[in-house]
Design a protein around this motif. Structure first.
Motif, mmCIF file in Angstrom:
data_model
loop_
_atom_site.group_PDB
_atom_site.id
_atom_site.type_symbol
_atom_site.label_atom_id
_atom_site.label_comp_id
_atom_site.label_asym_id
_atom_site.label_seq_id
_atom_site.Cartn_x
_atom_site.Cartn_y
_atom_site.Cartn_z
ATOM 1 N N MET A 181 73.340 29.506 120.413
ATOM 2 C CA MET A 181 72.587 28.236 120.505
ATOM 3 C C MET A 181 71.081 28.498 120.446
ATOM 4 O O MET A 181 70.358 27.773 119.761
ATOM 5 N N LYS A 182 70.617 29.531 121.134
ATOM 6 C CA LYS A 182 69.196 29.891 121.079
ATOM 7 C C LYS A 182 68.797 30.237 119.640
ATOM 8 O O LYS A 182 67.728 29.833 119.190
ATOM 9 N N THR A 183 69.639 30.954 118.947
ATOM 10 C CA THR A 183 69.334 31.358 117.585
ATOM 11 C C THR A 183 69.283 30.136 116.664
ATOM 12 O O THR A 183 68.374 30.010 115.849
ATOM 13 N N GLU A 184 70.269 29.248 116.801
ATOM 14 C CA GLU A 184 70.289 28.054 115.951
ATOM 15 C C GLU A 184 69.071 27.176 116.173
ATOM 16 O O GLU A 184 68.563 26.553 115.245
ATOM 17 N N LYS A 185 68.590 27.139 117.390
ATOM 18 C CA LYS A 185 67.406 26.324 117.716
ATOM 19 C C LYS A 185 66.104 27.058 117.440
ATOM 20 O O LYS A 185 65.027 26.499 117.596
ATOM 21 N N ILE A 205 76.918 37.312 115.559
ATOM 22 C CA ILE A 205 76.955 35.909 115.126
ATOM 23 C C ILE A 205 75.531 35.384 114.978
ATOM 24 O O ILE A 205 75.209 34.690 114.004
ATOM 25 N N ALA A 206 74.661 35.731 115.913
ATOM 26 C CA ALA A 206 73.253 35.328 115.821
ATOM 27 C C ALA A 206 72.628 35.904 114.547
ATOM 28 O O ALA A 206 71.911 35.194 113.824
ATOM 29 N N ALA A 207 72.887 37.171 114.250
ATOM 30 C CA ALA A 207 72.365 37.781 113.028
ATOM 31 C C ALA A 207 72.910 37.069 111.793
ATOM 32 O O ALA A 207 72.185 36.863 110.814
ATOM 33 N N SER A 208 74.178 36.668 111.840
ATOM 34 C CA SER A 208 74.785 35.934 110.727
ATOM 35 C C SER A 208 74.072 34.608 110.498
ATOM 36 O O SER A 208 73.791 34.232 109.353
ATOM 37 N N ILE A 209 73.783 33.909 111.567
ATOM 38 C CA ILE A 209 73.068 32.635 111.472
ATOM 39 C C ILE A 209 71.711 32.861 110.808
ATOM 40 O O ILE A 209 71.317 32.125 109.894
ATOM 41 N N LEU A 210 70.999 33.883 111.257
ATOM 42 C CA LEU A 210 69.672 34.177 110.708
ATOM 43 C C LEU A 210 69.727 34.592 109.238
ATOM 44 O O LEU A 210 68.751 34.417 108.503
ATOM 45 N N MET A 211 70.861 35.139 108.798
ATOM 46 C CA MET A 211 71.025 35.594 107.417
ATOM 47 C C MET A 211 71.728 34.547 106.541
ATOM 48 O O MET A 211 72.133 34.838 105.426
ATOM 49 N N ASN A 212 71.906 33.339 107.078
ATOM 50 C CA ASN A 212 72.538 32.237 106.342
ATOM 51 C C ASN A 212 73.985 32.565 105.963
ATOM 52 O O ASN A 212 74.434 32.299 104.861
ATOM 53 N N ARG A 213 74.690 33.185 106.917
ATOM 54 C CA ARG A 213 76.113 33.446 106.781
ATOM 55 C C ARG A 213 76.855 32.603 107.814
ATOM 56 O O ARG A 213 76.245 32.041 108.714
#
Length: 188
Positions: free
Chosen positions: A182-186, A154-162
Motif C-alpha cells: 500500500m505504501k508503494t502504491e501510494k 511485490i513492491a518492486a513489481s509495482i514500481l516496475m509496472n508488473r
C-alpha cells in the motif's frame, strides 16, 4: 524455530521441514510458471544443491553456480567459527529457453534495507529485486513471490509496472506485506 525481529512471528526453520517442502515447491513452481520464464530463489549456499537437484528433476534448467548478492555488512554469525557472511546465494533457473533481457554480471552488490526499515529478518532490498525483475520480465508480466515475507518483491513489481502476486502463510506477515505494498502504491 525462527522468529522475525521485534515480532512474535514464528516459522518452522528445521531441516526436516525444509527437505519436505522443497520437492513440493519445485513441482508447484514448474506448474505455475509459464513457458519461457525465470525463477530466482535466495538461499543459504548449503541449500543450493538441494534446490538445484529438485528443480532439475521437475524440468527446470538451473544455472550450475549461484548468482551472488554482496551485502555491505555481515549477517547472522556462525558462532562456531565467528565468520559473518556478507553474501547470499541466489539460485537462477529457467523454464524453457528465455534469456535475460540484458547482459548482466552474476554478482549483485546492494545494501541490505536499513535496520530501522527492516520488517522481517529475510527482507531483501527493493533495488536488487527491481534489477532481477528487469532482467527477466516485461511490463505487465506477472511476478510471483511464493515466500512473500515483507512484500518487497511485490513492491518492486509495482514500481516496475508488473503484476505482483505474493503468497505467505503467516497472517501477521501478510499484514506487513500489505502495508509495504500500500505504501508503494501510494508512492510513500
Amino acid at each position: 524455530q525462527g522468529a522475525f525481529p521485534n515480532q512474535k512471528i514464528h516459522f518452522d526453520d528445521s531441516l526436516n521441514y525444509f527437505l519436505s517442502l522443497v520437492p513440493i515447491c519445485s513441482r508447484e513452481f514448474y506448474r505455475l510458471l509459464k513457458e519461457d520464464a525465470h525463477l530466482y530463489i535466495f538461499c543459504a549456499i548449503e541449500n543450493f544443491p538441494i534446490w538445484k537437484k529438485n528443480l532439475e528433476e521437475v524440468g527446470f534448467h538451473v544455472r550450475i553456480q549461484p548468482l551472488v548478492w554482496i551485502k555491505e555488512r555481515g549477517g547472522l554469525t556462525n558462532f562456531e567459527m565467528n565468520f559473518m557472511p556478507t553474501w547470499e546465494a541466489i539460485l537462477f533457473a529457467q523454464k524453457g529457453a528465455k534469456v535475460l533481457n540484458n547482459p548482466s554480471s552474476d554478482v549483485f552488490q546492494y545494501s541490505r534495507p536499513p535496520k530501522e526499515d527492516l520488517l522481517v529478518n529475510t527482507q531483501k532490498p527493493i533495488s536488487l529485486l527491481k534489477k532481477l525483475i528487469e532482467l527477466s520480465s516485461e511490463k505487465k508480466d506477472i511476478v510471483l513471490d511464493p515466500f512473500a515475507g515483507s512484500g518487497s518483491t511485490i513492491a518492486a513489481s509495482i514500481l516496475m509496472n508488473r503484476i505482483g502476486i505474493g503468497i505467505e502463510l503467516n497472517d501477521e506477515t501478510v499484514n506487513i506485506a500489505r502495508f509495504v505494498c500500500m505504501k508503494t502504491e501510494k508512492g510513500i
